[in-house]
Scaffold this active site. Structure first.
Site, PDB file in Angstrom:
ATOM      1  N   ASP A 134       0.832  -1.195   0.000  1.00  0.00           N
ATOM      2  CA  ASP A 134       0.000   0.000   0.000  1.00  0.00           C
ATOM      3  C   ASP A 134       0.876   1.257   0.000  1.00  0.00           C
ATOM      4  O   ASP A 134       1.982   1.260   0.533  1.00  0.00           O
ATOM      5  CB  ASP A 134      -0.882   0.054   1.252  1.00  0.00           C
ATOM      6  CG  ASP A 134      -1.734  -1.188   1.440  1.00  0.00           C
ATOM      7  OD1 ASP A 134      -2.233  -1.715   0.426  1.00  0.00           O
ATOM      8  OD2 ASP A 134      -1.895  -1.633   2.591  1.00  0.00           O
ATOM      9  N   ASP A 163      -1.099  -2.610  -4.577  1.00  0.00           N
ATOM     10  CA  ASP A 163      -2.142  -2.915  -3.594  1.00  0.00           C
ATOM     11  C   ASP A 163      -3.017  -1.676  -3.430  1.00  0.00           C
ATOM     12  O   ASP A 163      -3.359  -1.013  -4.397  1.00  0.00           O
ATOM     13  CB  ASP A 163      -1.522  -3.377  -2.282  1.00  0.00           C
ATOM     14  CG  ASP A 163      -2.478  -4.226  -1.442  1.00  0.00           C
ATOM     15  OD1 ASP A 163      -3.682  -4.237  -1.738  1.00  0.00           O
ATOM     16  OD2 ASP A 163      -2.019  -4.864  -0.492  1.00  0.00           O
ATOM     17  N   ASP A 167      -4.987   1.766   3.025  1.00  0.00           N
ATOM     18  CA  ASP A 167      -5.703   0.654   3.643  1.00  0.00           C
ATOM     19  C   ASP A 167      -5.647   0.785   5.158  1.00  0.00           C
ATOM     20  O   ASP A 167      -4.570   0.999   5.733  1.00  0.00           O
ATOM     21  CB  ASP A 167      -5.112  -0.679   3.198  1.00  0.00           C
ATOM     22  CG  ASP A 167      -5.566  -1.074   1.792  1.00  0.00           C
ATOM     23  OD1 ASP A 167      -6.213  -0.247   1.120  1.00  0.00           O
ATOM     24  OD2 ASP A 167      -5.275  -2.212   1.375  1.00  0.00           O
ATOM     25  N   ARG A 220     -13.302   0.529  -4.397  1.00  0.00           N
ATOM     26  CA  ARG A 220     -12.913   0.720  -2.992  1.00  0.00           C
ATOM     27  C   ARG A 220     -12.744   2.201  -2.679  1.00  0.00           C
ATOM     28  O   ARG A 220     -11.670   2.658  -2.303  1.00  0.00           O
ATOM     29  CB  ARG A 220     -11.636  -0.056  -2.657  1.00  0.00           C
ATOM     30  CG  ARG A 220     -11.769  -1.552  -2.840  1.00  0.00           C
ATOM     31  CD  ARG A 220     -10.502  -2.282  -2.419  1.00  0.00           C
ATOM     32  NE  ARG A 220     -10.618  -3.724  -2.644  1.00  0.00           N
ATOM     33  CZ  ARG A 220      -9.660  -4.614  -2.389  1.00  0.00           C
ATOM     34  NH1 ARG A 220      -8.494  -4.192  -1.913  1.00  0.00           N
ATOM     35  NH2 ARG A 220      -9.849  -5.887  -2.625  1.00  0.00           N
TER      36      ARG A 220
END
Length: 325
Positions: A134, A163, A167, A220
């Protein structure tokens, strides 16, 4: 005694105008989460995060110096000057402010991780093309403010080559994500990493997203499991699925603008348990919604000012990303 000559009409008018302008500026700055000025402190669930506070700043321009500067839990302010290449992620200690210098400082090739940390601010950084990880990971951490960063990769590779951009996992809590640019990426921001992590995540993962610009991010935006999310005054362009509430998560989606987006909000994809969502004041721009369960979260437990959707595009495109502090 020296006598000051009387002011002319022109001088008095100029003084009044200057005072009026100063008062207007003060009013704007005093509005929590208001457009047109960088917030001096986080609004939303991350309110109260102070990072390194007033600690003396250390400026770094190499990876080795950066790693040393952000280690430990003593209060510290670390300024990043220039673009630093890295592989993997660098762990950031508690009570830290990381601040990019200018509009083009930050990291490429890897990212930052907040693990078992508390009271961390990350602002004004460019983080790009974090391969296999991330751009920013928040894990088992509380009191976090991610603000005015520009986070990107590219969509020339498959969706798993990179990724996430941000997150937030493993019972992290009290996080505000504000005035960031997320662009050219597949998986934007995952909150809650697994359907099987209810025992750890339930009662946590409280996150506010406001005034972010998601440009050419596929999905997302965010995806939220188990937690509570407030998504307001964001601008989303070019998504397949944007806001995704799942595994009983509660989402309040307020005064956002969606353009060239297939599904603005969904509660019934990809997980065995649906999420909940309440929508208010959004400009969907023709995007669909898939709301299987209307939630109970409609009144966030903090003060904020949500501007109407009609002014969001102008505010966010002018104010989000690096170089806007």
């Amino acid at each position: 005694m020296r006598t000051r000559p009387p002011r002319t009409h022109t001088q008095r008018t100029a003084t009044v105008a200057a005072v009026a302008a100063a008062l207007a500026t003060a009013t704007v700055l005093a509005l929590p989460g208001s457009a047109g000025a960088a917030d001096s402190s986080p609004v939303g669930f991350g309110a109260g995060t102070t990072g390194g506070g007033s600690a003396s700043a250390t400026t770094v321009s190499t990876l080795a110096a950066f790693k040393t500067a952000v280690t430990g839990s003593t209060a510290k302010v670390v300024k990043v000057s220039g673009l630093i290449s890295l592989s993997g992620q660098v762990d950031i200690g508690s009570n830290t402010t990381v601040l990019g210098v200018g509009s083009s400082s930050g990291f490429t090739g890897g990212g930052l991780r907040l693990k078992n940390a508390t009271n961390v601010i990350v602002r004004n950084l460019n983080i790009s093309k974090a391969v296999g990880t991330d751009a920013i990971t928040v894990q088992k951490s509380t009191k976090v403010w991610l603000d005015h960063n520009t986070l990107s990769s590219d969509r020339d590779h498959d969706k798993d080559y990179y990724d996430g951009l941000v997150d937030i996992t493993h019972a992290s809590d009290y996080v505000t994500v504000s005035w960031n640019v997320f662009k050219d990426h597949y998986k934007g921001s995952l909150v809650g990493h697994s359907d099987n992590n209810a025992s750890e995540d339930t009662g946590h993962l409280r996150v506010t997203y406001h005034h972010n610009w998601f440009d050419n991010v596929n999905s997302r935006i965010p995806s939220l499991r188990f937690g509570t999310g407030h998504f307001y005054d964001n601008y989303v362009v070019g998504a397949e699925t944007a806001v995704h509430s799942r595994m009983g998560a509660q989402m309040f989606v307020e005064n956002n603008v969606f353009r060239d987006t297939e599904v603005a909000v969904t509660t019934n994809r990809d997980s065995d348990v649906d999420g909940y969502a309440n929508l208010s004041g959004n400009d969907l721009g023709g995007a669909a919604t898939e709301i299987s369960q209307v939630g109970t979260f409609t009144s966030p437990p903090y003060g904020y000012t949500a501007e109407p959707a009609s002014s969001v595009v102008a505010s966010v495109t002018a104010g989000a990303g690096t170089g806007k502090l």
